[in-house]
Design a protein around this motif. Structure first.
Motif, PDB file in Angstrom:
ATOM      1  N   PRO A   1      23.847-132.200 -15.489  1.00 35.21           N
ATOM      2  CA  PRO A   1      23.919-133.453 -14.707  1.00 35.21           C
ATOM      3  C   PRO A   1      25.315-134.047 -14.647  1.00 35.21           C
ATOM      4  O   PRO A   1      25.635-134.775 -13.710  1.00 35.21           O
TER       5      PRO A   1
ATOM      6  N   THR B   1      21.224-133.807 -23.107  1.00 36.91           N
ATOM      7  CA  THR B   1      20.355-132.937 -23.887  1.00 36.91           C
ATOM      8  C   THR B   1      20.816-131.496 -23.847  1.00 36.91           C
ATOM      9  O   THR B   1      20.169-130.626 -24.375  1.00 36.91           O
TER      10      THR B   1
ATOM     11  N   LEU C   1      28.342-146.128 -14.253  1.00 37.00           N
ATOM     12  CA  LEU C   1      27.066-146.330 -14.945  1.00 37.00           C
ATOM     13  C   LEU C   1      26.308-145.023 -15.084  1.00 37.00           C
ATOM     14  O   LEU C   1      25.771-144.696 -16.149  1.00 37.00           O
ATOM     15  N   PHE C   2      26.289-144.238 -13.991  1.00 37.53           N
ATOM     16  CA  PHE C   2      25.621-142.944 -14.032  1.00 37.53           C
ATOM     17  C   PHE C   2      26.219-142.052 -15.101  1.00 37.53           C
ATOM     18  O   PHE C   2      25.510-141.399 -15.878  1.00 37.53           O
TER      19      PHE C   2
ATOM     20  N   VAL D   1      25.221-143.063 -18.596  1.00 33.00           N
ATOM     21  CA  VAL D   1      23.839-142.701 -18.937  1.00 33.00           C
ATOM     22  C   VAL D   1      23.702-141.200 -19.086  1.00 33.00           C
ATOM     23  O   VAL D   1      23.021-140.713 -19.997  1.00 33.00           O
ATOM     24  N   VAL D   2      24.373-140.427 -18.212  1.00 32.05           N
ATOM     25  CA  VAL D   2      24.263-138.971 -18.309  1.00 32.05           C
ATOM     26  C   VAL D   2      24.832-138.480 -19.628  1.00 32.05           C
ATOM     27  O   VAL D   2      24.259-137.621 -20.301  1.00 32.05           O
TER      28      VAL D   2
ATOM     29  N   LEU E   1      25.115-140.265 -22.315  1.00 35.10           N
ATOM     30  CA  LEU E   1      24.267-140.779 -23.396  1.00 35.10           C
ATOM     31  C   LEU E   1      23.055-139.889 -23.597  1.00 35.10           C
ATOM     32  O   LEU E   1      22.629-139.632 -24.717  1.00 35.10           O
ATOM     33  N   LEU E   2      22.471-139.409 -22.473  1.00 36.64           N
ATOM     34  CA  LEU E   2      21.248-138.608 -22.555  1.00 36.64           C
ATOM     35  C   LEU E   2      21.541-137.128 -22.502  1.00 36.64           C
ATOM     36  O   LEU E   2      20.719-136.363 -22.025  1.00 36.64           O
TER      37      LEU E   2
ATOM     38  N   LEU F   1      17.745-137.520 -13.836  1.00 32.06           N
ATOM     39  CA  LEU F   1      19.042-138.057 -13.437  1.00 32.06           C
ATOM     40  C   LEU F   1      19.499-137.444 -12.118  1.00 32.06           C
ATOM     41  O   LEU F   1      20.049-138.145 -11.251  1.00 32.06           O
ATOM     42  N   VAL F   2      19.302-136.136 -11.942  1.00 38.88           N
ATOM     43  CA  VAL F   2      19.754-135.495 -10.714  1.00 38.88           C
ATOM     44  C   VAL F   2      18.878-135.945  -9.545  1.00 38.88           C
ATOM     45  O   VAL F   2      19.350-136.080  -8.418  1.00 38.88           O
TER      46      VAL F   2
ATOM     47  N   LEU G   1      18.033-146.564 -14.129  1.00 39.11           N
ATOM     48  CA  LEU G   1      18.667-145.888 -15.258  1.00 39.11           C
ATOM     49  C   LEU G   1      18.212-146.482 -16.576  1.00 39.11           C
ATOM     50  O   LEU G   1      18.031-145.753 -17.562  1.00 39.11           O
TER      51      LEU G   1
END
Lengths: 100, 171
Positions: B27, B78, B68-69, B72-73, B75-76, A29-30, A77
């Motif tokens: 992130p 971790t 959107l980013f 998703v960040v 959502l994921l 992502l980064v 994404l």
């Protein structure tokens, strides 16, 4: 009036930061966000040169770059979500099945 | 004078936020600093009298892409403890720092040294602004415009297909 070279230097510095992010970070992502930094630096260069030359072509191309970047982010994404769903990690060191 | 102050504030905040995007452990923090970078970019476009580009930047980049980013960040997510956040390879670290601190500023200096100052272009191109830009977009750049809409359609179809669950995916 701000000289053109100031804008070009700023664009180059931000582009370099984006390159460093892509090379150094391991989270997918980064890495994506660093690619967006690079695209924005290029947009800034385009707009600065368009303002300097008095032509509007640079700004038209910036609109196209933004559209293509948005489409690329959406697809990228979705792919990252799929990969993370399958492999459980976004660490790009561990997503190396195709590595020779 | 005021323009210089604005330029240095916006440029400085953009560079610092860009650096923070790259070095944050989580992130989510990177995404938030990227929003700050986009806002500074919009300000710089306004300084360059590119109003349509600045508004499109705010609406598309800071508005849609970053939302959107962030989705998703989150959502994921971790967790920051489980992530290796920096590469272990010393070559890549050196390459990244060299690119950011040495190579790109040198390229920027080289390009700016090679550009001779020209007379400012036609006044009506700047004064017309959005009207002239729209005229250009729909006459001379009509074909790229149409191709871009096809590209967006392809992206939408691709994302919808990719985000289906395994059981329901139709090959």
């Amino acid at each position: 009036m701000i000289p053109l070279s100031y804008y070009l230097m700023l664009g180059a510095v931000i582009f370099g930061i984006g390159v460093a992010g892509v090379l150094i970070r391991r989270s997918a992502l980064v890495v994506f966000m660093s690619i967006e930094l690079m695209l924005n630096a290029v947009n800034l260069t385009f707009v600065a040169l368009s303002c300097n030359m008095g032509s509007l072509q640079g700004q038209v191309w910036v609109l196209f770059i933004m559209t293509v970047a948005a489409a690329e982010i959406a697809v990228g994404l979705a792919l990252i979500v799929l990969i993370c769903r399958n492999r459980g990690t976004t660490n790009i060191d561990e997503i190396n099945l195709l590595k020779g | 004078m005021f323009e210089f102050i604005l330029f240095f504030i916006l440029g400085g905040v953009a560079v610092v936020s860009g650096l923070l995007v790259v070095v944050q452990k989580r992130p989510v923090n990177s995404a938030l600093f990227l929003i700050v970078v986009f806002l500074c970019m919009a300000g710089l476009y306004l300084l360059l009298q590119a109003e349509l580009v600045a508004m499109v930047q705010l609406a598309v980049y800071a508005g849609a892409v970053m939302v959107l980013f962030l989705f998703v960040v989150i959502l994921l997510n971790t967790g920051s403890a489980a992530q290796v956040w920096m590469t272990r390879s010393a070559t890549l670290k050196f390459a990244g720092i060299a690119a950011a601190c040495v190579i790109m500023p040198c390229i920027g200096l080289a390009i700016s040294a090679g550009i001779t100052p020209q007379a400012a272009g036609s006044a009506e191109a700047q004064a017309g602004g959005m009207k002239a830009l729209a005229a250009l977009l729909f006459t001379r750049y009509l074909l790229p415009f149409e191709i871009t809409s096809v590209l967006l359609l392809a992206a939408i179809v691709g994302v919808v297909y990719l985000s289906q669950r395994e059981k329901e995916r139709r090959p």
